[in-house]
Enzyme design. Sequence first.
Site, PDB file in Angstrom:
ATOM      1  N   VAL A  12       0.873  -1.297   0.051  1.00 28.88           N
ATOM      2  CA  VAL A  12      -0.017  -0.075  -0.003  1.00 28.88           C
ATOM      3  C   VAL A  12       0.969   1.068   0.134  1.00 28.88           C
ATOM      4  O   VAL A  12       0.542   2.086  -0.824  1.00 28.88           O
ATOM      5  CB  VAL A  12      -0.838  -0.007   1.096  1.00 28.88           C
ATOM      6  CG1 VAL A  12      -1.663   1.126   1.237  1.00 28.88           C
ATOM      7  CG2 VAL A  12      -1.908  -1.109   1.038  1.00 28.88           C
ATOM      8  N   LYS A 100      -6.417  -1.273   9.756  1.00 29.31           N
ATOM      9  CA  LYS A 100      -7.535  -1.370  10.506  1.00 29.31           C
ATOM     10  C   LYS A 100      -7.397  -1.947  11.874  1.00 29.31           C
ATOM     11  O   LYS A 100      -7.960  -1.689  13.007  1.00 29.31           O
ATOM     12  CB  LYS A 100      -8.150  -2.614   9.822  1.00 29.31           C
ATOM     13  CG  LYS A 100      -7.743  -3.877   9.538  1.00 29.31           C
ATOM     14  CD  LYS A 100      -8.592  -4.801   8.381  1.00 29.31           C
ATOM     15  CE  LYS A 100      -7.565  -5.710   7.986  1.00 29.31           C
ATOM     16  NZ  LYS A 100      -6.514  -5.208   6.808  1.00 29.31           N
ATOM     17  N   ILE A 131     -12.960   1.517  -1.629  1.00 30.46           N
ATOM     18  CA  ILE A 131     -14.453   1.895  -1.454  1.00 30.46           C
ATOM     19  C   ILE A 131     -14.424   3.031  -0.597  1.00 30.46           C
ATOM     20  O   ILE A 131     -14.305   2.998   0.606  1.00 30.46           O
ATOM     21  CB  ILE A 131     -15.578   0.886  -1.182  1.00 30.46           C
ATOM     22  CG1 ILE A 131     -15.282  -0.282  -1.970  1.00 30.46           C
ATOM     23  CG2 ILE A 131     -16.696   1.346  -1.241  1.00 30.46           C
ATOM     24  CD1 ILE A 131     -15.829  -1.549  -1.312  1.00 30.46           C
ATOM     25  N   ASP A 196     -10.404 -10.590  10.044  1.00 30.13           N
ATOM     26  CA  ASP A 196     -10.226  -9.331   9.266  1.00 30.13           C
ATOM     27  C   ASP A 196     -11.471  -8.581   9.132  1.00 30.13           C
ATOM     28  O   ASP A 196     -11.668  -7.426   9.181  1.00 30.13           O
ATOM     29  CB  ASP A 196      -9.682  -9.682   7.668  1.00 30.13           C
ATOM     30  CG  ASP A 196      -9.481  -8.671   6.795  1.00 30.13           C
ATOM     31  OD1 ASP A 196      -8.515  -7.896   6.872  1.00 30.13           O
ATOM     32  OD2 ASP A 196     -10.378  -8.286   6.116  1.00 30.13           O
ATOM     33  N   LYS A 200     -13.264  -4.920  10.443  1.00 31.52           N
ATOM     34  CA  LYS A 200     -13.854  -4.083   9.632  1.00 31.52           C
ATOM     35  C   LYS A 200     -15.107  -3.651  10.146  1.00 31.52           C
ATOM     36  O   LYS A 200     -15.630  -2.581  10.357  1.00 31.52           O
ATOM     37  CB  LYS A 200     -13.890  -4.461   8.127  1.00 31.52           C
ATOM     38  CG  LYS A 200     -12.309  -4.552   7.745  1.00 31.52           C
ATOM     39  CD  LYS A 200     -12.467  -5.038   6.289  1.00 31.52           C
ATOM     40  CE  LYS A 200     -10.826  -5.074   5.963  1.00 31.52           C
ATOM     41  NZ  LYS A 200     -10.863  -6.028   4.624  1.00 31.52           N
TER      42      LYS A 200
HETATM   43  N1  HSE Z   1      -6.807  -9.499   3.252  1.00 31.86           N
HETATM   44  C1  HSE Z   1      -7.866  -8.528   3.150  1.00 31.86           C
HETATM   45  C2  HSE Z   1      -8.994  -8.917   1.985  1.00 31.86           C
HETATM   46  C3  HSE Z   1      -7.005  -7.071   2.576  1.00 31.86           C
HETATM   47  O1  HSE Z   1      -8.858  -9.874   1.617  1.00 31.86           O
HETATM   48  O2  HSE Z   1      -9.850  -8.334   1.853  1.00 31.86           O
HETATM   49  C4  HSE Z   1      -7.946  -5.797   2.869  1.00 31.86           C
HETATM   50  O3  HSE Z   1      -7.794  -5.643   4.290  1.00 31.86           O
END
Ligand code: HSE
Length: 411
Positions: A12, A100, A131, A196, A200
């Site tokens: 990134v 995050k 997004i 993950d 989020k």
């Molecule tokens: N590993 C995450 C995904 C990357 O597959 O969405 C983005 O946070």
Amino acid sequence: MVNVAVLGYGTVGSGIVEILTKNNSHVSRRAGEEIKLKYVLDLREFPGDPVEKVLVHDYDTIVNDPEIRVIAEAMGGLEPAFTFAKKALEKGISFCTSNKVLVEAKGAELLQIAKKNNANFFFEASVGGGIPVIRPMIESLTADHFDEISGIMNGTTNFILTKMDQEGAAYEDVLAEAQALGYAERNPEADVEGHDAGRKIAILASLIYERQVNFADIPMEGITEITGVDFAYAHSLEASIKLLGTARKKDHRIYAMVAPFLVPSNDPLYAVNGVYNAIKLHGDMLENVMFYGQGAGKLATASAVVSDIQDCVRRLGTHREVLWDPSPVQLGDAKEYPFRFLVRVKADGSAENAEKLSAFAGALGGAGRLTAPRGVTGEAAFVTKAMPEKELCEAVEKTGVELIRKFRLDW
Ligand code: HSE
């Protein structure tokens, strides 16, 4: 001219540098000031890369430079990102991040420090990659009370589930393909176990309900056990299986979870495939709104970070209020939130088993039995009425049926 720095020259971070370089005049014009990349921080050397001209290895060089007004972080992990963010904000330097882990754990605290120092802490790229979802939530969706925010928030698992659904591929094979394509990490646990997506939905729920929703309090189920038979049942219900992060308000309580759901073909989330993500909200005035796009990837994520840098530049010396109270929400028990379920249980054709199955259907309050998909034997499947998971588990225990798998229906 506004001088900025980027922390981390990985996927990134190098994307942020690429956009700030390639699109510099456009990015600057839209920010209202020329943006100059003065430093990139990384422990590594990059011989031959133009980044060498601005590469530094010591954070103090950046944070103690009075010319630096905005810092963008793309290192990941809680430390040293938190210490770096705190130091910058305390000096009135605005801070943007795609991280995050940092935002979920320390977002509320960093927003308070930013406020005190007339700076900004922005984190658009921490959810949904490229997004735009956080800025619209804070700036546009301000008239409604939202009773639900749900979505596909992980590109890797959505890629895997899409391939299993459309090509009949096995989980292990698609995971290996996702790893070869660079979507899934070598250790894919954070993605496939739902962690993950859990971080989020914790961030999104904290913003929409204006109070800390802790990742650690969110129950998470992953996708590792899902098979072609599950998809066959889903297809018989004109549905697919999607890993959803969801936070819902019911009777003044917030319930949050990450789990694979059956999503019907008339739901816009059904058509969200591959590494794409989508996040939908339901408000009391607006009703439904959905944000869709590339949820991961170098340039998509970097594009969201650069838009945060631009916003910081536009707002230099002022703070944009973001309501996020650090005292944690006491989440409702997700097992008490009513859903309809698809339940698969073992069946051996014996009279004793048939009795158990009919007792089970009765205990569920008259659940409808599904016809087994072609080639599937040795089991029975039911679709229940809306009921708390707790009651479903009690019915399994009381009647002694052997559970194979259960899915929530998102309708
Ligand atoms: N590993 C995450 C995904 C990357 O597959 O969405 C983005 O946070």
